[in-house]
Write a protein that holds these residues in place. Structure first.
Motif, PDB file in Angstrom:
ATOM      1  N   THR A 106       7.580  -1.960  14.840  1.00  0.00           N
ATOM      2  CA  THR A 106       6.601  -2.068  13.758  1.00  0.00           C
ATOM      3  C   THR A 106       6.226  -3.512  13.431  1.00  0.00           C
ATOM      4  O   THR A 106       5.675  -3.788  12.367  1.00  0.00           O
ATOM      5  CB  THR A 106       7.154  -1.400  12.483  1.00  0.00           C
ATOM      6  OG1 THR A 106       8.375  -2.061  12.104  1.00  0.00           O
ATOM      7  CG2 THR A 106       7.425   0.078  12.713  1.00  0.00           C
ATOM      8  N   THR A 107       6.475  -4.434  14.369  1.00  0.00           N
ATOM      9  CA  THR A 107       6.271  -5.850  14.093  1.00  0.00           C
ATOM     10  C   THR A 107       4.839  -6.153  13.634  1.00  0.00           C
ATOM     11  O   THR A 107       4.624  -6.886  12.669  1.00  0.00           O
ATOM     12  CB  THR A 107       6.584  -6.696  15.339  1.00  0.00           C
ATOM     13  OG1 THR A 107       7.918  -6.404  15.781  1.00  0.00           O
ATOM     14  CG2 THR A 107       6.461  -8.173  15.041  1.00  0.00           C
ATOM     15  N   GLY A 108       3.852  -5.583  14.330  1.00  0.00           N
ATOM     16  CA  GLY A 108       2.466  -5.843  13.980  1.00  0.00           C
ATOM     17  C   GLY A 108       2.121  -5.392  12.578  1.00  0.00           C
ATOM     18  O   GLY A 108       1.480  -6.129  11.806  1.00  0.00           O
ATOM     19  N   LEU A 109       2.561  -4.204  12.223  1.00  0.00           N
ATOM     20  CA  LEU A 109       2.244  -3.681  10.896  1.00  0.00           C
ATOM     21  C   LEU A 109       2.998  -4.432   9.809  1.00  0.00           C
ATOM     22  O   LEU A 109       2.510  -4.537   8.676  1.00  0.00           O
ATOM     23  CB  LEU A 109       2.561  -2.189  10.836  1.00  0.00           C
ATOM     24  CG  LEU A 109       2.128  -1.475   9.551  1.00  0.00           C
ATOM     25  CD1 LEU A 109       0.630  -1.598   9.331  1.00  0.00           C
ATOM     26  CD2 LEU A 109       2.546  -0.012   9.565  1.00  0.00           C
ATOM     27  N   LYS A 111      10.255   3.296  11.717  1.00  0.00           N
ATOM     28  CA  LYS A 111      11.548   2.731  12.092  1.00  0.00           C
ATOM     29  C   LYS A 111      12.581   3.830  12.301  1.00  0.00           C
ATOM     30  O   LYS A 111      13.443   3.738  13.178  1.00  0.00           O
ATOM     31  CB  LYS A 111      12.005   1.747  11.027  1.00  0.00           C
ATOM     32  CG  LYS A 111      11.212   0.443  11.023  1.00  0.00           C
ATOM     33  CD  LYS A 111      11.682  -0.503   9.926  1.00  0.00           C
ATOM     34  CE  LYS A 111      10.900  -1.804   9.958  1.00  0.00           C
ATOM     35  NZ  LYS A 111      11.298  -2.736   8.879  1.00  0.00           N
ATOM     36  N   THR A 112      12.479   4.895  11.507  1.00  0.00           N
ATOM     37  CA  THR A 112      13.418   6.007  11.633  1.00  0.00           C
ATOM     38  C   THR A 112      13.360   6.640  13.016  1.00  0.00           C
ATOM     39  O   THR A 112      14.379   7.079  13.554  1.00  0.00           O
ATOM     40  CB  THR A 112      13.121   7.072  10.556  1.00  0.00           C
ATOM     41  OG1 THR A 112      13.307   6.493   9.268  1.00  0.00           O
ATOM     42  CG2 THR A 112      14.036   8.275  10.702  1.00  0.00           C
ATOM     43  N   ASN A 147      -3.466   6.675   7.651  1.00  0.00           N
ATOM     44  CA  ASN A 147      -3.551   5.580   6.682  1.00  0.00           C
ATOM     45  C   ASN A 147      -3.076   4.258   7.273  1.00  0.00           C
ATOM     46  O   ASN A 147      -3.520   3.195   6.845  1.00  0.00           O
ATOM     47  CB  ASN A 147      -2.764   5.929   5.416  1.00  0.00           C
ATOM     48  CG  ASN A 147      -3.566   6.814   4.482  1.00  0.00           C
ATOM     49  OD1 ASN A 147      -4.495   7.490   4.924  1.00  0.00           O
ATOM     50  ND2 ASN A 147      -3.225   6.817   3.214  1.00  0.00           N
ATOM     51  N   GLN A 148      -2.202   4.317   8.265  1.00  0.00           N
ATOM     52  CA  GLN A 148      -1.822   3.099   8.969  1.00  0.00           C
ATOM     53  C   GLN A 148      -3.040   2.502   9.664  1.00  0.00           C
ATOM     54  O   GLN A 148      -3.194   1.269   9.735  1.00  0.00           O
ATOM     55  CB  GLN A 148      -0.714   3.416   9.976  1.00  0.00           C
ATOM     56  CG  GLN A 148      -0.106   2.212  10.665  1.00  0.00           C
ATOM     57  CD  GLN A 148      -0.869   1.747  11.908  1.00  0.00           C
ATOM     58  OE1 GLN A 148      -0.921   0.558  12.190  1.00  0.00           O
ATOM     59  NE2 GLN A 148      -1.454   2.670  12.647  1.00  0.00           N
ATOM     60  N   LEU A 149      -3.927   3.356  10.160  1.00  0.00           N
ATOM     61  CA  LEU A 149      -5.149   2.864  10.787  1.00  0.00           C
ATOM     62  C   LEU A 149      -6.067   2.192   9.774  1.00  0.00           C
ATOM     63  O   LEU A 149      -6.790   1.251  10.115  1.00  0.00           O
ATOM     64  CB  LEU A 149      -5.885   4.021  11.479  1.00  0.00           C
ATOM     65  CG  LEU A 149      -5.262   4.522  12.782  1.00  0.00           C
ATOM     66  CD1 LEU A 149      -5.992   5.762  13.268  1.00  0.00           C
ATOM     67  CD2 LEU A 149      -5.291   3.445  13.844  1.00  0.00           C
ATOM     68  N   ILE A 150      -6.054   2.675   8.529  1.00  0.00           N
ATOM     69  CA  ILE A 150      -6.840   2.002   7.492  1.00  0.00           C
ATOM     70  C   ILE A 150      -6.397   0.552   7.369  1.00  0.00           C
ATOM     71  O   ILE A 150      -7.222  -0.378   7.349  1.00  0.00           O
ATOM     72  CB  ILE A 150      -6.693   2.722   6.136  1.00  0.00           C
ATOM     73  CG1 ILE A 150      -7.275   4.132   6.203  1.00  0.00           C
ATOM     74  CG2 ILE A 150      -7.372   1.919   5.017  1.00  0.00           C
ATOM     75  CD1 ILE A 150      -7.042   4.954   4.951  1.00  0.00           C
ATOM     76  N   THR A 187       1.586   1.894   3.511  1.00  0.00           N
ATOM     77  CA  THR A 187       2.045   1.064   4.627  1.00  0.00           C
ATOM     78  C   THR A 187       3.567   0.996   4.647  1.00  0.00           C
ATOM     79  O   THR A 187       4.195   1.096   5.708  1.00  0.00           O
ATOM     80  CB  THR A 187       1.436  -0.345   4.524  1.00  0.00           C
ATOM     81  OG1 THR A 187       0.002  -0.243   4.572  1.00  0.00           O
ATOM     82  CG2 THR A 187       1.909  -1.233   5.663  1.00  0.00           C
ATOM     83  N   ARG A 188       4.151   0.848   3.494  1.00  0.00           N
ATOM     84  CA  ARG A 188       5.610   0.823   3.422  1.00  0.00           C
ATOM     85  C   ARG A 188       6.204   2.164   3.840  1.00  0.00           C
ATOM     86  O   ARG A 188       7.228   2.205   4.542  1.00  0.00           O
ATOM     87  CB  ARG A 188       6.054   0.470   1.993  1.00  0.00           C
ATOM     88  CG  ARG A 188       5.834  -0.998   1.622  1.00  0.00           C
ATOM     89  CD  ARG A 188       6.089  -1.246   0.151  1.00  0.00           C
ATOM     90  NE  ARG A 188       6.096  -2.674  -0.178  1.00  0.00           N
ATOM     91  CZ  ARG A 188       6.084  -3.153  -1.422  1.00  0.00           C
ATOM     92  NH1 ARG A 188       6.087  -2.308  -2.465  1.00  0.00           N
ATOM     93  NH2 ARG A 188       6.081  -4.452  -1.627  1.00  0.00           N
ATOM     94  N   LEU A 189       5.571   3.256   3.440  1.00  0.00           N
ATOM     95  CA  LEU A 189       6.049   4.575   3.853  1.00  0.00           C
ATOM     96  C   LEU A 189       5.970   4.728   5.367  1.00  0.00           C
ATOM     97  O   LEU A 189       6.891   5.262   6.004  1.00  0.00           O
ATOM     98  CB  LEU A 189       5.223   5.671   3.169  1.00  0.00           C
ATOM     99  CG  LEU A 189       5.459   5.891   1.677  1.00  0.00           C
ATOM    100  CD1 LEU A 189       4.464   6.910   1.126  1.00  0.00           C
ATOM    101  CD2 LEU A 189       6.889   6.367   1.410  1.00  0.00           C
ATOM    102  N   PHE A 190       4.865   4.276   5.953  1.00  0.00           N
ATOM    103  CA  PHE A 190       4.725   4.380   7.409  1.00  0.00           C
ATOM    104  C   PHE A 190       5.785   3.549   8.104  1.00  0.00           C
ATOM    105  O   PHE A 190       6.396   3.998   9.097  1.00  0.00           O
ATOM    106  CB  PHE A 190       3.332   3.928   7.852  1.00  0.00           C
ATOM    107  CG  PHE A 190       3.127   4.063   9.342  1.00  0.00           C
ATOM    108  CD1 PHE A 190       2.556   5.198   9.870  1.00  0.00           C
ATOM    109  CD2 PHE A 190       3.541   3.062  10.212  1.00  0.00           C
ATOM    110  CE1 PHE A 190       2.392   5.339  11.250  1.00  0.00           C
ATOM    111  CE2 PHE A 190       3.384   3.193  11.582  1.00  0.00           C
ATOM    112  CZ  PHE A 190       2.808   4.337  12.104  1.00  0.00           C
ATOM    113  N   LEU A 191       6.008   2.331   7.630  1.00  0.00           N
ATOM    114  CA  LEU A 191       7.006   1.465   8.254  1.00  0.00           C
ATOM    115  C   LEU A 191       8.383   2.122   8.248  1.00  0.00           C
ATOM    116  O   LEU A 191       9.097   2.103   9.261  1.00  0.00           O
ATOM    117  CB  LEU A 191       7.062   0.117   7.524  1.00  0.00           C
ATOM    118  CG  LEU A 191       5.910  -0.844   7.820  1.00  0.00           C
ATOM    119  CD1 LEU A 191       5.931  -2.014   6.828  1.00  0.00           C
ATOM    120  CD2 LEU A 191       5.979  -1.362   9.253  1.00  0.00           C
TER     121      LEU A 191
END
Length: 288
Positions: free
Chosen positions: A252-255, A246-247, A171-174, A238-242
């Protein structure tokens, strides 16, 4: 097999109907009755009481919006037992959230699989979702009749948390692909480059992704209604992926920049629109 499906949203409804069409005994749960009425008319058992849905079935499929909703619907009652029941979590949640739910289900004597999917309403209706499963492999094998109804080639990924992580990665790729294509398309349009020539070269290159052609008409016409996947869900994922990235120490600057774009789309009242509406932020134009 008796199956209860929890949450009659964009994916829950077609999943419940597909299972019923394949002669599973399906109970549909939703918090409100408005989304249940069409299912009842097609012969499914429906309920607004989660305890009834739990009691009715041996397999409980969760298509709820997030981990908080799962907690409220499935786990809030501390006395609820899942003895003899298998919980199949099909929504997009964080790996750590999935692990925590698994532990709680097992504490209550139930079994747990995470089974997020790639695809949307058309694929759910046809039974061609890409199903990714995390948990005990023997349990995955036991649930194959369910998974093969929803997707022709379900994949066993590994332990609980791994399928959830894979789904977030996809989903990050989406988000990334849609934002990148929006930016390129915006430059093409503003510099008055021939769109057909641009798309022809892109399709012949290693840079092409089918989603570009899928979203091009929406972006070109700025028509973002009737989504299969709304902007608000892209922001959630997107927030979940970030948080997950980070964990584990990823940059994650780009996202984070893309997240800001999605948040701007939400501020433009595009939360319920198709996620390609982020084009409206990247290449501002007439309000859709």
């Amino acid at each position: 097999m008796r199956i209860s499906v929890f949450g009659m949203g964009l994916m829950g409804t077609p999943i419940a109907l597909k299972l019923a069409q394949e002669n599973f005994l399906v109970t549909a749960y939703n918090r409100t009755t408005d989304k249940l009425n069409p299912l009842e008319e097609q012969g499914l058992t429906v309920t607004t009481n989660p305890q009834t849905a739990i009691a009715n079935s041996d397999y409980l499929i969760l298509t709820l919006s997030d981990a908080a909703a799962i907690q409220t619907v499935l786990l809030e009652n501390a006395d609820t037992s899942f003895t003899g029941k298998t919980i199949i979590q099909m929504g997009t949640i964080a790996p750590e959230e999935s692990k925590a739910i698994a532990e709680e289900v097992q504490r209550r004597q139930g079994q747990y699989l995470e089974a997020p999917v790639l695809g949307s309403i058309p694929e759910a209706k046809k039974g061609t979702l890409l199903v990714m499963v995390g948990g005990e492999e023997t349990l995955f094998q036991a649930c194959l009749p369910i998974f093969k109804t929803l997707g022709q080639d379900p994949k066993y990924i590994g332990a609980v948390g791994q399928a959830a992580a894979l789904k977030l990665a996809l989903n990050q790729l989406i988000a990334g692909l849609t934002a990148s294509f929006s930016l390129s398309l915006g430059l093409i349009q503003r510099e008055k480059v021939d769109l057909d020539k641009f798309m022809g070269i892109l399709r012949d290159s290693a840079l092409y992704a089918p989603t570009f052609d899928k979203k091009l008409p929406r972006m070109g016409d700025r028509t973002f209604a009737n989504p299969n996947f709304p902007t608000k869900h892209l922001l959630k994922d997107t927030r979940l992926f970030l948080a997950a990235a980070k964990t584990v120490g990823l940059d994650t600057t780009g996202l984070e920049g893309i997240r800001d774009i999605i948040e701007q789309a939400i501020a433009l009242n595009l939360a319920e629109a198709d996620y390609s509406a982020i084009y409206q932020v990247i290449n501002p134009g007439p309000t859709p």
